[in-house]
Write a protein that holds these residues in place. Structure first.
Motif, PDB file in Angstrom:
ATOM      1  N   GLU A  24      29.979 -22.046 -14.595  1.00  0.00           N
ATOM      2  CA  GLU A  24      30.799 -20.751 -14.496  1.00  0.00           C
ATOM      3  C   GLU A  24      31.857 -20.902 -13.623  1.00  0.00           C
ATOM      4  O   GLU A  24      31.762 -21.173 -12.625  1.00  0.00           O
ATOM      5  CB  GLU A  24      30.038 -19.565 -14.695  1.00  0.00           C
ATOM      6  CG  GLU A  24      30.846 -18.259 -14.867  1.00  0.00           C
ATOM      7  CD  GLU A  24      29.816 -17.229 -14.976  1.00  0.00           C
ATOM      8  OE1 GLU A  24      28.719 -17.049 -14.637  1.00  0.00           O
ATOM      9  OE2 GLU A  24      30.542 -16.009 -15.291  1.00  0.00           O
ATOM     10  N   ASP A  25      33.058 -20.177 -14.011  1.00  0.00           N
ATOM     11  CA  ASP A  25      34.318 -20.031 -13.037  1.00  0.00           C
ATOM     12  C   ASP A  25      35.075 -18.795 -13.658  1.00  0.00           C
ATOM     13  O   ASP A  25      34.501 -18.397 -14.726  1.00  0.00           O
ATOM     14  CB  ASP A  25      35.404 -21.468 -12.761  1.00  0.00           C
ATOM     15  CG  ASP A  25      35.843 -21.687 -13.816  1.00  0.00           C
ATOM     16  OD1 ASP A  25      36.394 -20.980 -14.876  1.00  0.00           O
ATOM     17  OD2 ASP A  25      36.124 -23.092 -13.929  1.00  0.00           O
ATOM     18  N   ASP A  26      36.101 -18.461 -13.095  1.00  0.00           N
ATOM     19  CA  ASP A  26      36.806 -17.351 -13.795  1.00  0.00           C
ATOM     20  C   ASP A  26      37.281 -17.475 -15.149  1.00  0.00           C
ATOM     21  O   ASP A  26      37.423 -16.346 -15.820  1.00  0.00           O
ATOM     22  CB  ASP A  26      37.882 -17.031 -12.657  1.00  0.00           C
ATOM     23  CG  ASP A  26      38.979 -17.794 -12.588  1.00  0.00           C
ATOM     24  OD1 ASP A  26      38.578 -19.120 -12.558  1.00  0.00           O
ATOM     25  OD2 ASP A  26      39.993 -17.563 -11.952  1.00  0.00           O
ATOM     26  N   LEU A  43      28.072 -27.013 -24.414  1.00  0.00           N
ATOM     27  CA  LEU A  43      29.169 -26.181 -24.870  1.00  0.00           C
ATOM     28  C   LEU A  43      29.924 -25.694 -23.807  1.00  0.00           C
ATOM     29  O   LEU A  43      29.442 -24.871 -22.836  1.00  0.00           O
ATOM     30  CB  LEU A  43      28.940 -25.073 -25.930  1.00  0.00           C
ATOM     31  CG  LEU A  43      27.974 -25.434 -26.940  1.00  0.00           C
ATOM     32  CD1 LEU A  43      27.505 -24.262 -27.813  1.00  0.00           C
ATOM     33  CD2 LEU A  43      28.400 -26.431 -28.122  1.00  0.00           C
ATOM     34  N   ILE A  44      31.441 -25.916 -23.863  1.00  0.00           N
ATOM     35  CA  ILE A  44      32.236 -25.372 -22.875  1.00  0.00           C
ATOM     36  C   ILE A  44      33.158 -24.444 -23.763  1.00  0.00           C
ATOM     37  O   ILE A  44      33.919 -24.642 -24.624  1.00  0.00           O
ATOM     38  CB  ILE A  44      32.917 -26.481 -22.256  1.00  0.00           C
ATOM     39  CG1 ILE A  44      32.329 -27.605 -21.489  1.00  0.00           C
ATOM     40  CG2 ILE A  44      34.125 -25.728 -21.266  1.00  0.00           C
ATOM     41  CD1 ILE A  44      32.953 -28.767 -20.910  1.00  0.00           C
ATOM     42  N   ILE A  45      33.135 -23.223 -23.296  1.00  0.00           N
ATOM     43  CA  ILE A  45      34.116 -22.382 -23.873  1.00  0.00           C
ATOM     44  C   ILE A  45      35.085 -21.390 -22.788  1.00  0.00           C
ATOM     45  O   ILE A  45      34.616 -21.246 -21.647  1.00  0.00           O
ATOM     46  CB  ILE A  45      33.311 -21.119 -24.479  1.00  0.00           C
ATOM     47  CG1 ILE A  45      32.466 -20.168 -23.584  1.00  0.00           C
ATOM     48  CG2 ILE A  45      32.165 -21.621 -25.534  1.00  0.00           C
ATOM     49  CD1 ILE A  45      31.585 -19.008 -24.092  1.00  0.00           C
ATOM     50  N   PRO A  46      36.074 -21.148 -23.319  1.00  0.00           N
ATOM     51  CA  PRO A  46      36.765 -20.300 -22.551  1.00  0.00           C
ATOM     52  C   PRO A  46      36.261 -18.875 -22.508  1.00  0.00           C
ATOM     53  O   PRO A  46      35.997 -18.488 -23.490  1.00  0.00           O
ATOM     54  CB  PRO A  46      38.336 -20.133 -23.072  1.00  0.00           C
ATOM     55  CG  PRO A  46      37.939 -20.498 -24.650  1.00  0.00           C
ATOM     56  CD  PRO A  46      36.926 -21.270 -24.574  1.00  0.00           C
ATOM     57  N   LYS A  47      36.278 -18.110 -21.132  1.00  0.00           N
ATOM     58  CA  LYS A  47      35.772 -16.970 -21.471  1.00  0.00           C
ATOM     59  C   LYS A  47      36.632 -15.812 -22.257  1.00  0.00           C
ATOM     60  O   LYS A  47      36.295 -15.087 -22.880  1.00  0.00           O
ATOM     61  CB  LYS A  47      35.836 -16.122 -19.994  1.00  0.00           C
ATOM     62  CG  LYS A  47      34.635 -16.637 -19.186  1.00  0.00           C
ATOM     63  CD  LYS A  47      34.677 -16.228 -17.719  1.00  0.00           C
ATOM     64  CE  LYS A  47      33.073 -16.679 -16.931  1.00  0.00           C
ATOM     65  NZ  LYS A  47      33.217 -16.143 -15.737  1.00  0.00           N
ATOM     66  N   MET A  48      38.030 -16.239 -22.329  1.00  0.00           N
ATOM     67  CA  MET A  48      38.983 -15.457 -23.146  1.00  0.00           C
ATOM     68  C   MET A  48      38.449 -15.741 -24.721  1.00  0.00           C
ATOM     69  O   MET A  48      38.355 -16.991 -25.025  1.00  0.00           O
ATOM     70  CB  MET A  48      40.228 -15.881 -22.846  1.00  0.00           C
ATOM     71  CG  MET A  48      41.381 -15.361 -23.590  1.00  0.00           C
ATOM     72  SD  MET A  48      42.939 -16.559 -23.527  1.00  0.00           S
ATOM     73  CE  MET A  48      43.239 -16.384 -21.827  1.00  0.00           C
ATOM     74  N   HIS A  49      38.521 -14.684 -25.584  1.00  0.00           N
ATOM     75  CA  HIS A  49      38.247 -15.086 -26.772  1.00  0.00           C
ATOM     76  C   HIS A  49      39.339 -15.635 -27.596  1.00  0.00           C
ATOM     77  O   HIS A  49      40.309 -14.990 -28.037  1.00  0.00           O
ATOM     78  CB  HIS A  49      37.950 -13.706 -27.617  1.00  0.00           C
ATOM     79  CG  HIS A  49      37.647 -13.974 -29.096  1.00  0.00           C
ATOM     80  ND1 HIS A  49      36.049 -14.329 -29.440  1.00  0.00           N
ATOM     81  CD2 HIS A  49      38.358 -13.746 -30.263  1.00  0.00           C
ATOM     82  CE1 HIS A  49      36.146 -14.353 -30.677  1.00  0.00           C
ATOM     83  NE2 HIS A  49      37.348 -14.306 -31.190  1.00  0.00           N
ATOM     84  N   ILE A  50      39.170 -16.986 -27.810  1.00  0.00           N
ATOM     85  CA  ILE A  50      40.225 -17.505 -28.919  1.00  0.00           C
ATOM     86  C   ILE A  50      39.398 -18.194 -29.823  1.00  0.00           C
ATOM     87  O   ILE A  50      38.586 -18.751 -29.877  1.00  0.00           O
ATOM     88  CB  ILE A  50      40.900 -18.984 -27.812  1.00  0.00           C
ATOM     89  CG1 ILE A  50      41.552 -18.528 -26.811  1.00  0.00           C
ATOM     90  CG2 ILE A  50      41.700 -19.438 -28.948  1.00  0.00           C
ATOM     91  CD1 ILE A  50      42.108 -19.464 -25.792  1.00  0.00           C
ATOM     92  N   PRO A  51      39.740 -17.687 -31.203  1.00  0.00           N
ATOM     93  CA  PRO A  51      38.827 -18.094 -32.261  1.00  0.00           C
ATOM     94  C   PRO A  51      38.567 -19.429 -32.606  1.00  0.00           C
ATOM     95  O   PRO A  51      37.662 -19.899 -32.960  1.00  0.00           O
ATOM     96  CB  PRO A  51      39.679 -17.595 -33.491  1.00  0.00           C
ATOM     97  CG  PRO A  51      40.465 -16.278 -33.023  1.00  0.00           C
ATOM     98  CD  PRO A  51      40.961 -16.760 -31.530  1.00  0.00           C
ATOM     99  N   SER A  52      39.645 -20.575 -32.278  1.00  0.00           N
ATOM    100  CA  SER A  52      39.434 -21.725 -32.707  1.00  0.00           C
ATOM    101  C   SER A  52      40.811 -22.599 -32.064  1.00  0.00           C
ATOM    102  O   SER A  52      41.557 -21.999 -31.747  1.00  0.00           O
ATOM    103  CB  SER A  52      39.495 -22.084 -34.101  1.00  0.00           C
ATOM    104  OG  SER A  52      40.527 -21.888 -34.913  1.00  0.00           O
TER     105      SER A  52
END
Ligand code: 5GP
Ligand code: ZN
Length: 119
Positions: A24-26, A43-52
């Motif tokens: 985890e980071d910012d 899985l790696i995700i951005p914390k910001m909600h980007i759908p795809s």
């Protein structure tokens, strides 16, 4: 930080739904897939909600670059064998025909000794 109320991965990134955290980071969050296909599958995700990937633009270039660099680093830390005999696979399913089930951008990072369940 933009989030989507009904998004399971936004809830995982915020800690509202528990997960086995890898990193985890910012900006980014990584966690083990609940149904792994292979000895290593996170899985790696951005914390910001980007759908795809269909919604990414030039403003997301550095975020996507960070996700790619992190994928290679975490793959080794999580037990993928070294290149070239080992390696790993990065998969980004996009849209229904692309096989995407959770509509919050995520990179699958998959590796370890074969056979795998899929891929
Ligand atoms: P997609 O098909 O959208 O590319 O992949 C979604 C992935 O998220 C699947 O591999 C699935 O196992 C994983 N997944 C779905 N719900 C959860 C959850 O609540 N926790 C975790 N850790 N993984 C999940
Ligand atoms: Zn989300």
């Amino acid at each position: 930080m933009s989030t989507s109320d009904n998004c399971i991965f936004c809830k995982i990134a915020s800690g509202a739904i528990p997960s086995k955290k890898v990193y985890e980071d910012d900006e980014l969050f990584a966690f083990h897939d609940i149904k792994p296909w292979a000895p290593v599958h996170f899985l790696i995700i951005p914390k910001m909600h980007i759908p795809s990937m269909a919604q990414v633009g030039p403003e997301h270039g550095s975020l996507l670059g960070r996700m790619m660099v992190l994928a290679a680093q975490l793959a080794l830390e999580q037990g993928c064998n070294p290149y070239p005999e080992g390696g790993f696979r990065i998969v980004v399913n996009t849209g229904t025909e692309g096989g995407q089930e959770v509509h919050h951008l995520h990179f699958h990072v998959i590796g370890g000794a074969r056979p795998w369940l899929k891929g």
